[in-house]
Design an enzyme around this catalytic site. Structure first.
Site, PDB file in Angstrom:
ATOM      1  CE1 TYR A   1      -3.298  -2.941   0.420  1.00 19.31           C
ATOM      2  CE2 TYR A   1      -3.770  -2.476   2.446  1.00 19.31           C
ATOM      3  CZ  TYR A   1      -3.787  -3.058   1.702  1.00 19.31           C
ATOM      4  OH  TYR A   1      -4.795  -4.145   1.705  1.00 19.31           O
TER       5      TYR A   1
ATOM      6  CG  HIS B   1      -1.303  -8.672   0.312  1.00 15.54           C
ATOM      7  ND1 HIS B   1      -0.769  -7.427   0.262  1.00 15.54           N
ATOM      8  CD2 HIS B   1      -2.538  -8.748   0.161  1.00 15.54           C
ATOM      9  CE1 HIS B   1      -1.732  -6.661   0.190  1.00 15.54           C
ATOM     10  NE2 HIS B   1      -2.889  -7.470  -0.023  1.00 15.54           N
TER      11      HIS B   1
END
Length: 294
Positions: A50, A106
């Site tokens: 991110y 992830h």
């Protein structure tokens, strides 16, 4: 009503609603983290890819809550080809903390076809005290079966895409997670409001929201909770965050849940897959592969 906490399979208690930093502009992330915590969130979710871990950490440090009172999750995203061992130390430095509450893989594609090997590394990170709990994100049943058949520990969490328009696609996975004691963290639960407005869910959501005197968002969160999920969401609006926090005691009837399921299934499959892909695709190249994350 304040949301409750979910006991994970490792005995730790996870707040049932979290504020996530996906797609949050790093220039406003610190302010938004502070606002979320001030509003009542104590569960903060971010990820290596991110690009805003530093700002998330700053927001936590500058908030009124002590570190021990905040549940902090980040994810190994394979940025710059770094291993989980390298990445977790980067994340800890970025966030300004000594340990995480939860560390996630992830996406299974990061494991290069060997989820068991990556999971063993995660188990070692937990043993080293770098993270208190470990889990996965976007794992399918087949990926989880690899871990099970290898005799490894069960992930505490699987963070997945979950909203009514993907229920038909995700229900077998959801059932598997519930049966195996893996807590579901739902992301993009508000997709029908943020991206697919005017769809077949709208009249159903209106009927239910009018009946309960609640917002569409509260209905969608209650639907996700009915599937056993913990929520990860976000908003820049303090009023919306307050609304989200007030939805912790909303319970839908079996008929209402069925109506939402059926309305969600009406969206064409090809259109659904195209839109869901557009929602979750983040341009990242890891070991020459283009992969999917949330």
């Amino acid at each position: 009503m304040v949301w409750k906490k979910r006991t994970l399979n490792d005995g730790r208690k996870l707040p049932e609603i979290g504020w996530g930093s996906w797609k949050v502009d790093k220039n406003t992330t610190t302010e938004q983290v502070e606002q979320a915590i001030e509003t009542g969130f104590s569960h903060i979710d971010t990820a290596q890819v991110y690009g805003n871990e530093v700002e998330v950490g700053r927001g936590i440090k500058e908030s009124a809550l002590a570190r021990k009172d905040i549940w902090l999750t980040t994810k190994w995203s394979g940025v710059n080809g770094k291993s989980p061992q390298e990445s977790i130390h980067d994340s800890l430095d970025n966030l300004g903390v000594k340990e995480l509450d939860l560390y996630l893989i992830h996406h299974p594609r990061l494991t290069n076809g060997d989820p068991a090997a990556s999971w063993r590394i995660f188990e070692s990170l937990k043993k080293e005290g770098l993270t208190k709990s470990i889990g996965v994100s976007n794992f399918e049943i087949s990926d989880l079966e690899v871990l099970k058949n290898a005799g490894l520990s069960t992930p505490a969490v699987n963070q997945i895409l979950l909203h009514p328009y993907v229920w038909e696609r995700q229900k077998d996975l959801v059932n598997y997670l519930n049966e195996h004691g893996i807590t579901i963290e739902a992301y993009s639960s508000l997709y029908p409001l943020t991206t697919e407005t005017g769809g077949p869910l709208d009249p159903v959501l209106k009927k239910i929201s009018d009946s309960h005197g609640i917002t569409f968002a509260a209905v969608l969160f209650a639907w996700a909770r009915s599937k056993g999920a913990v929520i990860v969401t976000t908003s820049r609006s303090k009023e919306r965050l307050k609304d989200y926090l007030s939805a912790g005691d909303v319970t839908l009837t079996e008929e209402e849940i069925k109506d939402i399921d059926e309305a969600g299934a009406k969206l064409g499959k090809s259109r659904l897959l195209k839109r869901a892909a557009g929602l979750t695709l983040v341009g990242a190249v890891v070991a020459g592969l283009r992969w999917w994350i949330s």
